[in-house]
Design a protein around this motif. Structure first.
Motif, PDB file in Angstrom:
ATOM      1  N   LEU A   3       2.208   9.764   6.341  1.00 31.31           N
ATOM      2  CA  LEU A   3       2.855   8.295   5.911  1.00 31.31           C
ATOM      3  C   LEU A   3       4.034   8.474   6.767  1.00 31.31           C
ATOM      4  CD1 LEU A   3       3.801   9.162   1.994  1.00 31.31           C
ATOM      5  CD2 LEU A   3       2.575   6.974   2.950  1.00 31.31           C
ATOM      6  N   VAL A  18      -4.432   2.212   0.548  1.00 32.04           N
ATOM      7  CA  VAL A  18      -3.706   1.545   1.382  1.00 32.04           C
ATOM      8  C   VAL A  18      -3.171   0.571   2.532  1.00 32.04           C
ATOM      9  CG1 VAL A  18      -2.079   3.054   3.373  1.00 32.04           C
ATOM     10  CG2 VAL A  18      -3.081   4.241   1.963  1.00 32.04           C
ATOM     11  N   LEU A  24       7.033   1.176   1.313  1.00 28.25           N
ATOM     12  CA  LEU A  24       7.008   2.746   0.727  1.00 28.25           C
ATOM     13  C   LEU A  24       7.086   2.542  -0.511  1.00 28.25           C
ATOM     14  CD1 LEU A  24       6.672   5.639   1.325  1.00 28.25           C
ATOM     15  CD2 LEU A  24       9.387   5.833   1.059  1.00 28.25           C
ATOM     16  N   VAL A  25       8.254   1.531  -1.555  1.00 26.36           N
ATOM     17  CA  VAL A  25       8.607   0.945  -2.898  1.00 26.36           C
ATOM     18  C   VAL A  25       6.284   0.708  -3.744  1.00 26.36           C
ATOM     19  CG1 VAL A  25       9.281  -0.204  -4.185  1.00 26.36           C
ATOM     20  CG2 VAL A  25      10.647   1.127  -2.708  1.00 26.36           C
ATOM     21  N   VAL A  55      -0.895   5.389  -4.600  1.00 25.21           N
ATOM     22  CA  VAL A  55      -1.131   6.257  -4.011  1.00 25.21           C
ATOM     23  C   VAL A  55      -1.323   6.857  -5.379  1.00 25.21           C
ATOM     24  CG1 VAL A  55      -0.013   8.586  -2.905  1.00 25.21           C
ATOM     25  CG2 VAL A  55       0.183   6.697  -1.996  1.00 25.21           C
ATOM     26  N   LEU A  56      -0.246   6.681  -6.386  1.00 22.13           N
ATOM     27  CA  LEU A  56       0.050   7.586  -8.051  1.00 22.13           C
ATOM     28  C   LEU A  56      -1.071   7.663  -8.252  1.00 22.13           C
ATOM     29  CD1 LEU A  56       3.966   8.241  -7.621  1.00 22.13           C
ATOM     30  CD2 LEU A  56       2.323   9.365  -6.844  1.00 22.13           C
ATOM     31  N   ALA A  75       2.543  13.928   3.481  1.00 21.37           N
ATOM     32  CA  ALA A  75       3.890  13.183   3.875  1.00 21.37           C
ATOM     33  C   ALA A  75       4.044  12.557   5.603  1.00 21.37           C
ATOM     34  CB  ALA A  75       4.848  14.269   3.720  1.00 21.37           C
ATOM     35  N   THR A  95      -9.201   5.436   0.018  1.00 19.80           N
ATOM     36  CA  THR A  95      -8.110   5.561   0.619  1.00 19.80           C
ATOM     37  C   THR A  95      -7.381   4.684   1.752  1.00 19.80           C
ATOM     38  OG1 THR A  95      -7.429   8.221  -0.236  1.00 19.80           O
ATOM     39  CG2 THR A  95      -6.057   7.278   2.058  1.00 19.80           C
ATOM     40  N   LEU A 112       3.402   1.671  -2.093  1.00 17.70           N
ATOM     41  CA  LEU A 112       2.508   1.811  -1.484  1.00 17.70           C
ATOM     42  C   LEU A 112       2.131   3.360  -2.357  1.00 17.70           C
ATOM     43  CD1 LEU A 112       0.240   2.809   0.180  1.00 17.70           C
ATOM     44  CD2 LEU A 112       1.784   4.072   2.110  1.00 17.70           C
ATOM     45  N   VAL A 113       3.419   3.799  -2.436  1.00 18.98           N
ATOM     46  CA  VAL A 113       3.900   5.098  -3.496  1.00 18.98           C
ATOM     47  C   VAL A 113       2.882   5.274  -4.977  1.00 18.98           C
ATOM     48  CG1 VAL A 113       5.353   6.740  -4.923  1.00 18.98           C
ATOM     49  CG2 VAL A 113       6.319   6.164  -2.192  1.00 18.98           C
ATOM     50  N   PRO A 114       3.547   3.682  -5.302  1.00 19.19           N
ATOM     51  CA  PRO A 114       2.909   3.636  -7.094  1.00 19.19           C
ATOM     52  C   PRO A 114       1.078   3.631  -6.732  1.00 19.19           C
ATOM     53  CG  PRO A 114       4.991   2.472  -6.222  1.00 19.19           C
ATOM     54  CD  PRO A 114       4.487   3.390  -5.994  1.00 19.19           C
TER      55      PRO A 114
END
Length: 156
Positions: free
Chosen positions: A75, A9, A56-57, A63-64, A72, A5, A59-61
């Motif tokens: 983050l 990240v 954030l834009v 992570v998913l 949260a 992770t 990182l989110v994909p």
């Protein structure tokens, strides 16, 4: 899993940092964020907001798609610490003071007319470059805080 992770990240934050600092930041923000007073503070705040949203834009994909386990709270803490440290450094006088105190004043001025060995054209005029000591110190400061942010995001 925490090491995986952390690695994913960090890579995502590193890429997003480069995009946010160079593509998303406006020329006006870059030119104004170090100015004194509210003009500089607001420009720097807008830059950091855009940069944090870019992170954030990106990182989110990651992570998913990779199914990473992040919270949260992690983050918010990680991106918050990164945003505060970025704002602090990008106000310019703060990072310059740190460089001066660490004995890096000459390196900070490298590549600028303030440096005794600044680059010149064949006619002896100042030749601007993309690489300066200030930029190198700025980016290395940001990389340190990306590492801290990635640790916070992976561990919390």
């Amino acid at each position: 899993m925490t090491a995986t992770t952390f690695a994913a990240v960090f890579v995502a934050l590193y890429v997003a940092h480069s995009v946010g600092d160079h593509w998303v930041q406006s020329s006006c923000q870059a030119a104004t964020k170090g100015q004194p007073g509210w003009t500089g503070r607001l420009a720097c705040g807008r830059h950091v907001l855009g940069l944090t949203l870019t992170k954030l834009v990106v990182l989110v994909p990651v992570v998913l798609v990779l199914g990473l386990s992040v919270t949260a709270v992690g983050l918010v803490l990680g991106l918050g610490a990164d945003a505060v440290s970025h704002y602090w450094a990008d106000r310019r006088t703060t990072l310059k003071r740190l460089a001066d105190r660490c004995g890096k004043a000459e390196f900070y001025s490298l590549g600028t007319p303030a440096h005794p060995g600044h680059p010149t054209t064949a006619k002896g005029e100042y030749a601007p470059t993309l690489g300066t000591g200030a930029y190198a110190l700025d980016q290395s400061w940001h990389m340190l805080w990306l590492l801290i942010a990635a640790l916070m995001i992976a561990a919390v």
